[in-house]
Design an enzyme around this catalytic site. Structure first.
Site, mmCIF file in Angstrom:
data_model
loop_
_atom_site.group_PDB
_atom_site.id
_atom_site.type_symbol
_atom_site.label_atom_id
_atom_site.label_comp_id
_atom_site.label_asym_id
_atom_site.label_seq_id
_atom_site.Cartn_x
_atom_site.Cartn_y
_atom_site.Cartn_z
ATOM 1 N N GLU A 153 -4.919 -16.143 0.195
ATOM 2 C CA GLU A 153 -4.028 -16.208 -1.023
ATOM 3 C C GLU A 153 -2.602 -15.841 -0.665
ATOM 4 O O GLU A 153 -2.258 -14.640 -1.572
ATOM 5 C CB GLU A 153 -4.715 -15.689 -2.274
ATOM 6 C CG GLU A 153 -5.945 -16.535 -2.502
ATOM 7 C CD GLU A 153 -6.843 -15.761 -3.888
ATOM 8 O OE1 GLU A 153 -7.583 -16.710 -4.487
ATOM 9 O OE2 GLU A 153 -6.434 -14.754 -4.360
ATOM 10 N N GLU A 312 -11.908 -22.196 -3.658
ATOM 11 C CA GLU A 312 -12.531 -21.179 -4.430
ATOM 12 C C GLU A 312 -12.388 -21.804 -6.006
ATOM 13 O O GLU A 312 -11.284 -21.875 -6.369
ATOM 14 C CB GLU A 312 -11.707 -19.982 -4.491
ATOM 15 C CG GLU A 312 -12.118 -18.923 -3.121
ATOM 16 C CD GLU A 312 -11.546 -17.730 -3.233
ATOM 17 O OE1 GLU A 312 -11.312 -17.355 -4.413
ATOM 18 O OE2 GLU A 312 -10.903 -17.139 -2.062
#
Length: 675
Positions: A153, A312
């Protein structure tokens, strides 16, 4: 060309982040047994494990990871192996405190969270390259390895650093981008407020100043930050390509506009072998399934239409919002399959086993604290079986009806200080236009303003404050060649340096829209204006109005009150073979639906009123249209019927389907159409 699908994964990806280092080895056998029971096909491993893999500088402990990967391989579970460079060890920061980022106010962050990195720091880059090299040398040919997962991320929770190392790096970046200090002065307009530079060495990052700083400098620093982080990704990617050929390399994006605003994902999409994304529902009162659909469409678009992967999402509630409700029964499956409908070749979660300690111990997981007797576990097992029955859709592509233009760099520029109204929010307009298209049951591709738009009968521009000359020419040619364009206010105003285009607003769009704008007239808080049409219809606007001067454009709705009373509010311009619409105020949902209804008629897009609200119908097709899979997703509490254009087989139940497909409340149906 590198492979773009996880190596050795023949079914849809299903699993999640697996963090065995949080548990004694006695638990690992139970983990893989339950993974097999749930139908798990791939897990992500090692993302936050740097301190365990390299407990001291130059000292390595790979034994535990060897055993984990071997165990997973023995049980037929593929591995998405992380490079743990998002979380350098404490010993690294003790030796190199300058690798911690500094805020614009001069505060240096401390160790103890994640993602606290100055991406310009040479010591961090060297250490990241070293651990990546060690991992690639050891596991590059491991039989469990399906995918490399670089970092985690990027851009979250912090992207920009304002330290002296970044200042020096920024000057080098400016020298490469502009060549001379005079070119920087010209681009930034430093003649204003006496900000002129005579040497690049005088330039610092846009640190805290007494009042608003230079917007051109601030915009370029956002570009610099994004480019610098991308340099570090490329460094790791290239090591992995060299030492582990044939294994695709990715990093998990956060494309939802509700989750990350610091990365230019158009640029990032070109760097990864496989686009992957993380998505979490934002419980802010909006229809969360619409935000999910938008994020999935945006991710697919960043992947240039190719299949991507949801790396995710959550089985139920998260733990980092002010209020974190659980997902309703069946919602996890709907969320997962909605991503699959819109192009993902699987659905993975954070995380496999719910943590007992740490900041995310209340974040839901595939295996909750309550174990296998829980509702979440039962739904996980059911979802694994469903995804297994959908394996034949792997590699197919989602079909879109319309395009929405979006540009992260324009968003950056729009969100700088001192704009005409703080109430104008480009993300809000993007959300609103997307929701209006969603409610018309139109599947959306997002597109860069300079990309080829010829495949789309309708293109919507919800908020494009920054528009290059090339983008403006692209839109004009699109309309001239028969396209239908809808443009919302405050678009086309500045160039790539945040300089207002020469002449009247809206800059590069004047000819395309057939009008000029004399002046912006933003509204006060809670102030509204009425719009009237030639047929007596009324619409409502707020936040923004403009003094529009029509040239070749015709007025469709006019302002009925306010400073702009009697002036055009919504216009339509026939240019060449196509049509361009312009709306100069913020319309509500009813107004947007009316506007898009008119534009859809121009684009010859047939209405789909037979579909109930909040029932999605999305199609994925095989290469050359050899097969079509229709996804029907019912987000409502009422059973629905969806018309089918052909007979087919419903893959989740095995039943034949024809005529009108029954989709029970809260469920998903997937039909492989015959022919």
């Amino acid at each position: 060309m590198p492979d773009t699908t996880p190596r050795g994964l023949t079914r849809l990806a299903f699993g999640g982040d697996y963090n065995p280092e949080q548990w004694p080895e006695s638990v690992w056998q139970e983990d893989v047994r339950l993974m097999r029971e749930a139908g798990v096909t791939m897990v992500s491993v090692g993302i936050f494990s740097w301190a365990l893999l390299e407990p001291a500088p130059g000292e390595y402990d790979f034994g535990w990871l060897d055993r984990v990967l071997d165990l997973l391989h023995e049980n037929g579970i593929r591995v998405d192996l992380g490079t743990p460079t998002v979380a350098p060890p404490a010993w690294f920061y003790r030796a190199h405190p300058e690798a911690l980022p500094v805020t614009a106010e001069g505060v240096r962050y401390e160790f103890g969270s994640r993602g606290a990195i100055c991406h310009s720091d040479a010591d961090y880059r060297a250490a990241a390259a070293n651990i990546t090299t060690r991992l690639a040398e050891r596991y590059g040919e491991h039989p469990a390895l399906a995918l490399w997962h670089v970092h985690n991320e990027y851009g979250v929770p912090v992207s920009a650093c304002y330290c002296d190392s970044c200042a020096a790096h920024f000057r080098r970046w400016l020298a490469d981008a502009y060549g001379t200090v005079d070119a920087v002065n010209e681009a930034w307009g430093t003649a204003f407020w006496g900000q002129h530079y005579t040497d690049l060495a005088q330039i610092n990052p846009p640190r805290a100043t007494p009042t608003v700083g230079n917007p051109g400098q601030a915009l370029d620093y956002k570009r610099f930050t994004d480019a610098t982080i991308r340099e570090n990704f490329r460094m790791e990617r290239d090591i992995l390509h060299r030492l582990s050929p044939g294994v695709p390399v990715t990093t998990n994006f956060m494309t939802a506009l509700s989750q990350c605003d610091s990365m230019d994902y158009w640029a990032w999409g070109r760097e990864v072998d496989l686009v992957t994304n993380d998505h979490y529902l934002i419980t802010d009162g909006r229809r969360t399934h619409v935000n999910l659909a938008m994020a999935a469409d945006l991710t697919r678009s960043v992947a240039a239409g190719a299949p991507w992967l949801l790396l995710e999402h959550s089985t139920s509630g998260v733990n980092w919002q002010p209020r974190n409700p659980a997902k309703a029964p069946g919602q996890m499956a709907r969320n997962s399959l909605a991503h699959v409908a819109r192009g993902s070749d699987g659905a993975l979660f954070f995380q496999w086993r719910q943590s007992r300690r740490g900041a995310e111990k209340f974040h839901s997981a595939m295996l909750p604290h309550g174990g296998t007797g829980t509702r979440v576990w039962r739904e996980v097992v059911e979802l694994g079986a469903s995804l297994d029955s959908l394996s034949q859709i792997k590699g197919t592509r989602t079909r879109a009806d319309v395009a929405v233009l979006w540009d992260w760099q324009s968003w950056w520029a729009q969100n700088l200080q001192w704009r005409p109204s703080e109430d104008h929010d480009p993300r809000e307009r993007a959300d609103a236009f997307y929701e209006a298209l969603y409610d018309r049951h139109l599947t959306v591709d997002f597109a860069h303003p300079e990309s080829d738009l010829s495949a789309y009968p309708l293109v919507v521009v919800p908020a494009l404050y920054l528009m290059t000359e090339a983008a403006g020419n692209n839109l004009r040619e699109y309309v001239e060649n028969g396209g239908t364009l809808v443009v919302s206010y405050f678009s086309g105003i500045v160039d790539e340096h945040d300089a207002v285009h020469e002449g009247a607003y809206p800059g590069t769009l004047r000819e395309t829209l057939g009008l000029t704008v004399e002046e912006f007239s933003p509204l006060l808080k809670d102030q509204r204006v009425r719009l009237t049409g030639p047929d007596g219809s009324e619409l409502t606007g707020d936040v923004w109005t403009e003094f529009v001067v029509p040239g070749a454009a015709e007025t469709v709705w006019s302002y009925a009150d306010g400073l702009t009373a009697g002036r055009p509010a919504v216009t339509r311009h026939q240019l060449g073979e196509g049509t361009a619409w312009y709306v100069s105020t913020r319309l509500d949902a009813h107004g947007l639906d009316a506007l898009l209804g008119w534009a859809a008629e121009d684009a010859r897009i047939a209405p789909r009123a037979e579909l109930p609200r909040d029932v999605e119908v999305v199609r994925r097709t095989g290469e050359s249209g050899t097969c079509t899979f229709l996804f029907a997703i019912n987000h409502t509490a009422t059973d629905a019927k969806v018309p089918l254009e052909a007979h087919g087989t419903e893959l989740l139940t095995g039943e034949r389907a024809a005529g009108r497909l029954a989709v029970p409340a809260g469920t998903v149906r997937v039909v492989r159409l015959d022919g």
